[in-house]
Scaffold this motif. Structure first.
Motif, short mmCIF file in Angstrom:
data_model
loop_
_atom_site.label_atom_id
_atom_site.label_comp_id
_atom_site.label_asym_id
_atom_site.label_seq_id
_atom_site.Cartn_x
_atom_site.Cartn_y
_atom_site.Cartn_z
N UNK A 22 0.80 -1.23 0.00
CA UNK A 22 0.00 0.00 0.00
C UNK A 22 0.84 1.29 0.00
N UNK A 23 1.91 1.40 0.82
CA UNK A 23 2.71 2.63 0.75
C UNK A 23 3.34 2.86 -0.62
N UNK A 24 3.63 1.78 -1.34
CA UNK A 24 4.22 1.92 -2.68
C UNK A 24 3.15 2.43 -3.65
N UNK A 25 1.96 1.83 -3.59
CA UNK A 25 0.85 2.28 -4.44
C UNK A 25 0.53 3.74 -4.15
N UNK A 26 0.44 4.10 -2.89
CA UNK A 26 0.16 5.49 -2.51
C UNK A 26 1.28 6.42 -3.00
N UNK A 388 -2.08 -1.60 -10.46
CA UNK A 388 -3.00 -1.16 -9.41
C UNK A 388 -3.13 0.36 -9.39
N UNK A 389 -2.00 1.04 -9.40
CA UNK A 389 -2.03 2.50 -9.26
C UNK A 389 -2.59 3.18 -10.50
N UNK A 426 -0.76 -11.38 -7.13
CA UNK A 426 -0.64 -10.09 -6.44
C UNK A 426 -1.92 -9.28 -6.59
N UNK A 427 -2.52 -9.29 -7.79
CA UNK A 427 -3.77 -8.55 -8.02
C UNK A 427 -4.91 -9.18 -7.23
N UNK A 428 -4.92 -10.51 -7.17
CA UNK A 428 -5.96 -11.21 -6.39
C UNK A 428 -5.86 -10.82 -4.91
N UNK A 429 -4.64 -10.75 -4.39
CA UNK A 429 -4.46 -10.42 -2.98
C UNK A 429 -4.80 -8.95 -2.71
N UNK A 430 -4.59 -8.08 -3.69
CA UNK A 430 -4.89 -6.66 -3.49
C UNK A 430 -6.39 -6.40 -3.54
N UNK A 436 -10.74 -8.63 -8.89
CA UNK A 436 -9.56 -8.89 -9.72
C UNK A 436 -9.91 -9.55 -11.05
N UNK A 437 -10.99 -10.32 -11.06
CA UNK A 437 -11.35 -11.01 -12.31
C UNK A 437 -11.73 -10.03 -13.42
N UNK A 438 -12.03 -8.77 -13.05
CA UNK A 438 -12.35 -7.76 -14.06
C UNK A 438 -11.10 -7.30 -14.82
N UNK A 439 -9.94 -7.61 -14.27
CA UNK A 439 -8.67 -7.17 -14.87
C UNK A 439 -8.11 -8.30 -15.73
#
Length: 460
Positions: A22-26, A388-389, A426-430, A436-439
């Motif tokens: 999360x801090x990296x995405x932010x 994600x970002x 990683x996307x599933x966990x986020x 995530x299935x939409x991606x």
């Protein structure tokens, strides 16, 4: 310390949870906002491409493109056949270290020679006689996977390059001028009609195949991403430029995400710091050094050396040559992770290039492979951060998109064992699997060559 306790310590520092991501995405989200308003001078991010047209998939014709990445130069004649189909006739060359670190004019002359070989020999049948003879100008789309301060779709100032390139007398000069100077010296009738970053090329090329594509990602020797941004939000562009575009126009942005990241929010380990300190460009591209194909092998080697010192790997004896920096490239990791045979013959053959005191045991292979898996899994999770970002930046989930398409190109994503599955994890966990299935993650083949040809055509 036991092997298990050493691995527990390694996994604690390398494997990233959602809370650690999360801090990296932010941090990336903040860097997008800063980059969109900060002029693209010097070392820049969020670089406007001036490309505001996307392909429909129906385009046809034959066009010339050039793609320079961190490892190879690719010159291509691209035949667009419509219906999202294309045929690529390509010439590939690898620059030497001397070329990558020498005089810029010599490097561009080398590129001009390659173009001449493609047009007059390799793909001569695709061009008219007047084009081959130099009587008719050939339009070229240049896919340049390095920072450029673009001032128009066919003009741009060369910025600090990275990826081992330190060309002399090029920084601050116009890229098209450097090409045209070489073409004049080599008597080639070629004109640069479009300059694009390779990630912009990936996005455009995949949009030719799938018009729903909203993110282009390169994950290879390095990492980068591109996406379409609303022109009014690109405040680094002068208002007079922004006002030239119709309302709701989107322009493709080269994020230069490889230079994102600071020590303030990146979870740098001691191994990352050692690698960075030994690099010829310390403190530069810290994020990229944590995950890309250029660096994964060196991180693995540094970790393995600590396991050797602890006496749990190779009987405590480092093989001859293993102590040399960059002696264990990422492709070695790929071989180890891909070797599922019980005798591990491929892995043993690979390691035979080093001079061991004792032949590696199957337990040694298992330990080294596990280190590779830990390093590559962190790479996959860090590679998910741009996805994600940029979904957040475009508010794609807010708009309730059921199909968010990401076109991904690059050897690390495409060919490293299980890398695609780990990025997906990683996307599933986020997001959780329901969101995530939409991606949809799709391989975007020929991003540089097809993208370069498409933009050369769309912008000529």
């Amino acid at each position: 310390m036991s092997t298990d306790s050493i691995f527990q310590s390694l996994e604690k520092s390398f494997l990233l949870s959602r809370d650690q991501l999360k801090p990296i995405v932010d941090g990336f989200n903040l860097e997008y906002q800063t980059g969109l308003k900060t002029p693209s001078k010097g070392l820049a991010t969020m670089i406007p491409s001036f490309v505001t047209k996307m392909p429909t998939g129906d385009e046809t014709g034959t066009f010339l493109s050039l793609d320079l990445g961190g490892t190879n130069l690719r010159i291509a004649a691209v035949e667009l056949k419509g219906a999202g189909k294309s045929v690529v006739h390509e010439l590939k060359r690898r620059p030497t270290l001397e070329l990558k670190t020498g005089e810029g004019s010599v490097f561009f002359d080398w590129i001009a020679d390659a173009i001449n070989d493609l047009v007059t020999v390799d793909a001569r049948h695709l061009f008219s006689e007047s084009q081959v003879a130099g009587k008719e100008t050939l339009a070229l789309g240049v896919c340049w996977s390095f920072p450029v301060d673009q001032t128009a779709v066919d003009r741009g100032t060369i910025l600090r390059m990275g990826k081992g390139f330190t060309l002399q007398n090029t920084e601050g000069k116009d890229l098209a001028d450097m090409f045209h100077g070489a073409f004049k010296r080599k008597n080639l009738n070629v004109k640069v009609t479009a300059i694009l970053n390779d990630t912009v090329g990936t996005l455009v090329a995949h949009a030719y195949t799938n018009p729903a594509c909203r993110i282009g990602l390169i994950f290879a020797t390095g990492i980068n991403a591109a996406y379409p941004e609303k022109v009014p939000l690109i405040t680094k562009l002068d208002e007079s430029i922004r006002n030239k575009y119709p309302e709701n126009t989107e322009m493709l942005i080269n994020t230069e995400i490889d230079i994102f990241g600071t020590e303030a929010y990146l979870p740098l380990t001691n191994y990352d710091l050692v690698l960075d300190n030994s690099h010829n460009q310390p403190k530069f591209q810290l994020y990229e050094k944590m995950l890309s194909g250029a660096y994964m092998g060196e991180l693995t080697r540094l970790i393995a050396l600590d396991f050797i010192k602890a006496g749990v790997l190779f009987g405590g004896h480092a093989p001859e040559g293993f102590d040399k920096a960059w002696a264990f490239p990422t492709m070695y990791m790929s071989t180890l992770e891909n070797d599922d045979k019980t005798d591990h013959k491929a892995s043993l053959e690979l390691l035979s290039i080093f001079n061991f005191v004792n032949t590696p045991t199957l337990n040694d292979i298992a330990i080294l492979t596990r280190i590779c898996r830990i390093v590559s899994t962190r790479s996959a999770f860090l590679a998910a951060v741009p996805i994600i970002s940029l979904i957040e930046q475009q508010k794609l989930l807010d708009a309730d998109h059921d199909d968010i398409v990401v076109g991904i190109n690059g050897s690390t994503y495409e060919f490293y064992p299980h890398m695609n599955l780990r990025v997906r994890r990683a996307l599933d966990e986020w997001y959780g699997k329901e969101v995530s299935r939409k991606i949809t993650l799709e391989v975007a083949s020929e991003g540089g060559s097809v993208g370069g040809a498409l933009i050369a055509m769309l912008c000529k």
